[in-house]
Motif scaffolding. Sequence first.
Motif, PDB file in Angstrom:
ATOM      1  N   ARG A  93     -75.255   7.989  13.573  1.00 37.02           N
ATOM      2  CA  ARG A  93     -75.241   9.212  14.395  1.00 37.02           C
ATOM      3  C   ARG A  93     -74.843  10.422  13.860  1.00 37.02           C
ATOM      4  NH1 ARG A  93     -74.129   8.188  20.733  1.00 37.02           N
ATOM      5  NH2 ARG A  93     -75.451  10.088  20.726  1.00 37.02           N
ATOM      6  N   THR A  94     -73.774  10.519  13.172  1.00 42.02           N
ATOM      7  CA  THR A  94     -72.960  11.600  12.545  1.00 42.02           C
ATOM      8  C   THR A  94     -74.286  12.185  11.548  1.00 42.02           C
ATOM      9  OG1 THR A  94     -70.788  10.968  12.599  1.00 42.02           O
ATOM     10  CG2 THR A  94     -71.255  12.603  11.074  1.00 42.02           C
ATOM     11  N   ILE A  95     -74.625  11.455  10.901  1.00 46.28           N
ATOM     12  CA  ILE A  95     -75.648  11.838   9.778  1.00 46.28           C
ATOM     13  C   ILE A  95     -76.912  12.379  10.295  1.00 46.28           C
ATOM     14  CG2 ILE A  95     -77.304  11.288   7.909  1.00 46.28           C
ATOM     15  CD1 ILE A  95     -75.000   9.344   6.969  1.00 46.28           C
ATOM     16  N   VAL A  96     -77.578  11.710  11.251  1.00 45.04           N
ATOM     17  CA  VAL A  96     -78.648  11.725  11.946  1.00 45.04           C
ATOM     18  C   VAL A  96     -78.841  13.028  12.979  1.00 45.04           C
ATOM     19  CG1 VAL A  96     -80.636  10.832  13.421  1.00 45.04           C
ATOM     20  CG2 VAL A  96     -79.506   9.491  11.531  1.00 45.04           C
ATOM     21  N   GLU A  97     -77.556  13.121  13.774  1.00 42.35           N
ATOM     22  CA  GLU A  97     -77.619  14.178  14.683  1.00 42.35           C
ATOM     23  C   GLU A  97     -76.815  15.330  14.467  1.00 42.35           C
ATOM     24  OE1 GLU A  97     -76.072  12.139  18.343  1.00 42.35           O
ATOM     25  OE2 GLU A  97     -77.393  10.664  18.154  1.00 42.35           O
ATOM     26  N   ASP A  98     -75.789  15.278  13.454  1.00 41.88           N
ATOM     27  CA  ASP A  98     -74.935  16.484  13.089  1.00 41.88           C
ATOM     28  C   ASP A  98     -75.489  16.973  11.846  1.00 41.88           C
ATOM     29  OD1 ASP A  98     -73.658  15.944  15.456  1.00 41.88           O
ATOM     30  OD2 ASP A  98     -71.964  14.935  14.177  1.00 41.88           O
ATOM     31  N   PHE A  99     -76.286  16.315  11.211  1.00 44.57           N
ATOM     32  CA  PHE A  99     -76.503  16.943   9.723  1.00 44.57           C
ATOM     33  C   PHE A  99     -78.272  16.458   9.390  1.00 44.57           C
ATOM     34  CE2 PHE A  99     -72.190  16.431   9.573  1.00 44.57           C
ATOM     35  CZ  PHE A  99     -71.559  17.290   8.996  1.00 44.57           C
ATOM     36  N   PRO A 100     -78.791  17.009  10.198  1.00 42.24           N
ATOM     37  CA  PRO A 100     -80.468  16.610  10.188  1.00 42.24           C
ATOM     38  C   PRO A 100     -81.124  17.442   9.053  1.00 42.24           C
ATOM     39  CG  PRO A 100     -80.047  18.181  11.977  1.00 42.24           C
ATOM     40  CD  PRO A 100     -78.666  17.924  11.617  1.00 42.24           C
ATOM     41  N   ILE A 101     -80.563  18.396   8.783  1.00 44.13           N
ATOM     42  CA  ILE A 101     -81.084  19.206   7.434  1.00 44.13           C
ATOM     43  C   ILE A 101     -80.991  18.426   6.368  1.00 44.13           C
ATOM     44  CG2 ILE A 101     -81.102  21.470   6.086  1.00 44.13           C
ATOM     45  CD1 ILE A 101     -80.111  22.724   8.708  1.00 44.13           C
ATOM     46  N   SER A 102     -79.668  17.822   6.083  1.00 44.42           N
ATOM     47  CA  SER A 102     -79.373  17.322   4.652  1.00 44.42           C
ATOM     48  C   SER A 102     -80.255  15.816   4.830  1.00 44.42           C
ATOM     49  CB  SER A 102     -77.844  16.789   4.933  1.00 44.42           C
ATOM     50  OG  SER A 102     -76.976  18.036   4.981  1.00 44.42           O
ATOM     51  N   LEU A 103     -80.540  15.195   6.011  1.00 44.32           N
ATOM     52  CA  LEU A 103     -81.147  13.977   6.039  1.00 44.32           C
ATOM     53  C   LEU A 103     -82.430  14.110   5.737  1.00 44.32           C
ATOM     54  CD1 LEU A 103     -81.186  10.940   6.868  1.00 44.32           C
ATOM     55  CD2 LEU A 103     -81.633  11.733   9.291  1.00 44.32           C
ATOM     56  N   LYS A 104     -83.079  15.393   6.110  1.00 47.89           N
ATOM     57  CA  LYS A 104     -84.418  15.556   5.462  1.00 47.89           C
ATOM     58  C   LYS A 104     -84.795  15.718   4.259  1.00 47.89           C
ATOM     59  CE  LYS A 104     -88.571  16.104   7.261  1.00 47.89           C
ATOM     60  NZ  LYS A 104     -89.301  15.249   8.073  1.00 47.89           N
ATOM     61  N   ALA A 105     -83.427  16.428   3.662  1.00 51.64           N
ATOM     62  CA  ALA A 105     -83.730  16.757   2.318  1.00 51.64           C
ATOM     63  C   ALA A 105     -83.619  15.622   1.612  1.00 51.64           C
ATOM     64  CB  ALA A 105     -82.717  17.688   1.726  1.00 51.64           C
ATOM     65  N   TRP A 106     -82.817  14.623   2.004  1.00 50.48           N
ATOM     66  CA  TRP A 106     -82.706  13.209   1.404  1.00 50.48           C
ATOM     67  C   TRP A 106     -84.105  12.294   1.262  1.00 50.48           C
ATOM     68  CZ3 TRP A 106     -79.575   8.468   3.585  1.00 50.48           C
ATOM     69  CH2 TRP A 106     -79.611   7.379   2.849  1.00 50.48           C
ATOM     70  N   GLU A 107     -84.516  12.575   2.435  1.00 46.99           N
ATOM     71  CA  GLU A 107     -86.110  12.013   2.830  1.00 46.99           C
ATOM     72  C   GLU A 107     -86.978  12.551   1.966  1.00 46.99           C
ATOM     73  OE1 GLU A 107     -87.649  10.200   7.236  1.00 46.99           O
ATOM     74  OE2 GLU A 107     -87.062  12.432   7.142  1.00 46.99           O
ATOM     75  N   ARG A 108     -86.953  13.804   1.624  1.00 42.55           N
ATOM     76  CA  ARG A 108     -88.200  14.351   0.548  1.00 42.55           C
ATOM     77  C   ARG A 108     -87.466  14.049  -0.712  1.00 42.55           C
ATOM     78  NH1 ARG A 108     -87.316  18.999   4.035  1.00 42.55           N
ATOM     79  NH2 ARG A 108     -86.221  20.141   2.453  1.00 42.55           N
TER      80      ARG A 108
END
Length: 442
Positions: A93-108
């Motif tokens: 939840r911390t990664i997905v909800e609090d750091f969505p920009i970083s998660l998206k960059a990892w996804e790309r």
Amino acid sequence: MTTTGDPRELEVHLAALADLVHDAASFERHLAAIQIAQLRLLAHAGRLAEAQAAGSSANVRDHDMALRSIAAELGGALRVPDRTMQRRIAAARTIVEDFPISLKAWERGKITRGHVDAIVAAGTALPAETRPSFELAALERCEGRTPNRVRAELEILAYRMHPRSFTERHQDAAAGRCVRLIPGRDGMSDLVATLPTALAEGIHDRLTRQGRAIIDTRTERADAAGSRGDVVATDARTMDQVRADLLADLLLAGTPAMDDTRDTSAGPLGKIRARIQVVIPASVFAGSEEPCDLVGRSPIDAETARVLAGGNAMWERLVTHPVTGTVLAVDSYRVPSAMRRYLQARDQHCRFPGCRQAAVRCEIDHNEDHALGGKTATCNLCHLCQRHHSMKQFTCWRVRQLSGGVLVWTSPLGRIYREDAPTPAVAFTPAVPAGSAASAPF
């Protein structure tokens, strides 16, 4: 990579290695997609527990019970303890909800899980409204760099963006310093000391340097005895074992129980002092609470840095470019070599891609071997730790240095890895127009 010199054998080795690298990169992409999907699933489980408890008068308790129940359900299906599963849900939840920009960059594929973990670790303490701007700035620093190289810089960035000064937060944390004894098995226990980073790093450095002196002396005496045909007792202790023995001796008796280094090139153990490498912004000496960089480890507070600088006669002034932050010049007091000072300031750490071993614990390498005509000049020298120095010497990894301290590494497969001269994590870079001739100390 070592071969017999047969070109066909080398070609076979390189082809096999190329396949391994291709497959590893492919697996990493698939693994990242799976890990991201799993994080989203676990975060959804946490939100489901929250929704289940919504509207309850005892919301906190009911939410915890709902989360425990869901964690136990998932843990049972995956054969994972429910406590472990609950921690995973919270982290997701911390990664997905609090750091969505970083998660998206990892996804790309722009960054790796290691980068995400470093961003989360540094940014979690920031207020929610500050995190998006922190993420954007952090992602710029992560581009083209390994997580361990950028971790300290991200921590300093977060400290700068936090509404409370790093010095205030360090003072609160230092109040929790302690020593704990944790009983173990087979007559062993763990003695854990929680200390300010500068002290802990200094203690570990002194133990390591004393341990290295003991091991070097052991090797010298064994070699000398072997050349005479004598039989000597063998000290087979590892570095970890030597450090542990030295720590016990110093705490219990104030001095090592045995010091065999007195009449050798290593020198008496008692004369070995702790050594750390700290980069301090000039503004700190004017009273700023700017965090300072303990190279190879993590930031330290300004007050500790001022105390270290005030009691140390061996320090260096770095002049950095006001826009790029790169080191332009160095001057110093009471150091043996201007060239060594400059290289230590420029490199900061081992210059093999991804390595963060501090320069004070590295060796200076001739990029083009001295025996082959390489010059002893800053344009042909850099710091390499013992591991990567020997790897350059005994494998097919090669390096050449471009202007500005840029290193270009070539792997046995011909892959190119550019290693720019690092900018100090705490370089003072005021807002001045690009192209200005101004420069800044430290």
